[in-house]
Design a protein around this motif. Structure first.
Motif, short mmCIF file in Angstrom:
data_model
loop_
_atom_site.label_atom_id
_atom_site.label_comp_id
_atom_site.label_asym_id
_atom_site.label_seq_id
_atom_site.Cartn_x
_atom_site.Cartn_y
_atom_site.Cartn_z
N GLU A 204 0.83 -1.20 0.00
CA GLU A 204 0.00 0.00 0.00
C GLU A 204 0.87 1.25 0.00
OE1 GLU A 204 -2.24 0.11 3.50
OE2 GLU A 204 -0.56 -0.11 4.86
N ARG A 205 0.25 2.39 -0.31
CA ARG A 205 0.97 3.65 -0.44
C ARG A 205 1.25 4.24 0.94
NH1 ARG A 205 -0.94 8.76 -4.25
NH2 ARG A 205 0.98 9.98 -4.01
N ASN A 206 2.48 4.67 1.16
CA ASN A 206 2.88 5.28 2.43
C ASN A 206 2.88 6.80 2.30
OD1 ASN A 206 3.29 2.71 3.51
ND2 ASN A 206 5.41 2.67 2.77
N ILE A 207 2.47 7.48 3.40
CA ILE A 207 2.44 8.95 3.41
C ILE A 207 3.81 9.45 3.82
CG2 ILE A 207 1.38 10.99 4.44
CD1 ILE A 207 -1.15 9.32 4.88
N ILE A 208 4.37 10.37 3.01
CA ILE A 208 5.70 10.91 3.30
C ILE A 208 5.57 11.89 4.45
CG2 ILE A 208 7.64 12.20 2.34
CD1 ILE A 208 6.79 11.22 -0.41
N PRO A 209 6.33 11.74 5.53
CA PRO A 209 6.24 12.69 6.65
C PRO A 209 6.77 14.05 6.24
CG PRO A 209 8.04 11.14 6.97
CD PRO A 209 7.30 10.65 5.76
#
Length: 254
Positions: A204-209
């Protein structure tokens, strides 16, 4: 002036030995070897070859070649060098005009096939004597020769196969119940007998901090106000006015 007529110490005297002037002969110059001839020639000078002419041999015949005086004048290897000369002979006898054929005697129609293109023409002669029709075989007497198929010795034939009838013994029609269907076969994975291709797993797609505050967009910036070079002074011209200038009065038209 002195009385002695002689000058110097020399005085006339008798010669001590004989000189060439005292002799009346030709002198010693003739004692030298000569420069002419072959015998007694001077060895210090060049001597040319000498040839002797023998007598004429008896029995010689004239070669037939003319002497230089025998050649006539104005004669070249092409012939006599003179202007062209013609001889006028007698007048020949007139041809009998009655022997000359007229235009109507010629048959020009037979020459058309030689001058122009024409189709071939054949002439059928008479039947020869002694020919019998029973001597030659007719068309039905000949046997057709096969030109295709096997068992032809002088021709190359393709392979020939024979298809027999369909039998029920030992075939799938003998017992339909024991015959497996398409679903009875197990599917074999191709990775077993072929090179297995690489496999990847997509997560799944990860959110960039990062910072979640609002940021200005590209339209909020004014790049025209940025000057990377030296700024020079700028002046603006105002409105030219005076307290003594009369106001503009425009007369309305009717």
């Amino acid at each position: 002036m002195p009385a002695d007529p002689w000058v110097g110490t020399w005085r006339p005297h008798r010669p001590r030995m004989a000189i060439a002037a005292m002799y009346s002969g030709p002198g010693p110059k003739y004692l030298l070897p000569g420069h002419t001839g072959y015998t007694g020639h001077d060895t210090t000078t060049y001597r040319a070859p000498a040839y002797s002419l023998a007598q004429r041999l008896p029995g010689s015949k004239d070669s037939g070649t003319p002497a230089p005086k025998s050649i006539p004048e104005k004669m070249t290897h092409h012939g006599k060098d003179t202007v062209p000369a013609w001889t006028m002979g007698h007048r020949p006898r007139d041809i009998d005009p009655s022997k000359t054929p007229g235009p109507a005697n010629y048959q020009t129609d037979h020459a058309n096939r030689l001058v122009h293109r024409s189709v071939p023409a054949y002439s059928m002669a008479l039947r020869t004597v002694g020919f019998k029709g029973s001597d030659g075989p007719g068309p039905a007497r000949y046997k057709d020769v096969r030109v295709f198929g096997p068992n032809i010795p002088h021709l190359k034939a393709a392979p020939a196969y024979t298809m027999s009838q369909k039998t029920a013994f030992g075939s799938m029609l003998s017992n339909i119940i024991k015959t497996p269907g398409p679903c009875a076969y197990k599917h074999v994975d191709t990775d077993v007998f072929k090179n297995r291709a690489p496999k990847y797993t997509i997560v799944e797609r990860n959110i960039i901090p990062g910072d979640s505050t609002l940021k200005p967009g590209p339209n909020r910036y004014r790049p025209e106000d940025v000057n990377l070079h030296k700024n020079y002074p700028k002046y603006t011209f105002g409105i030219h006015h005076s307290d003594f200038v009369a106001p503009l009065i425009v007369t309305p038209s009717d």
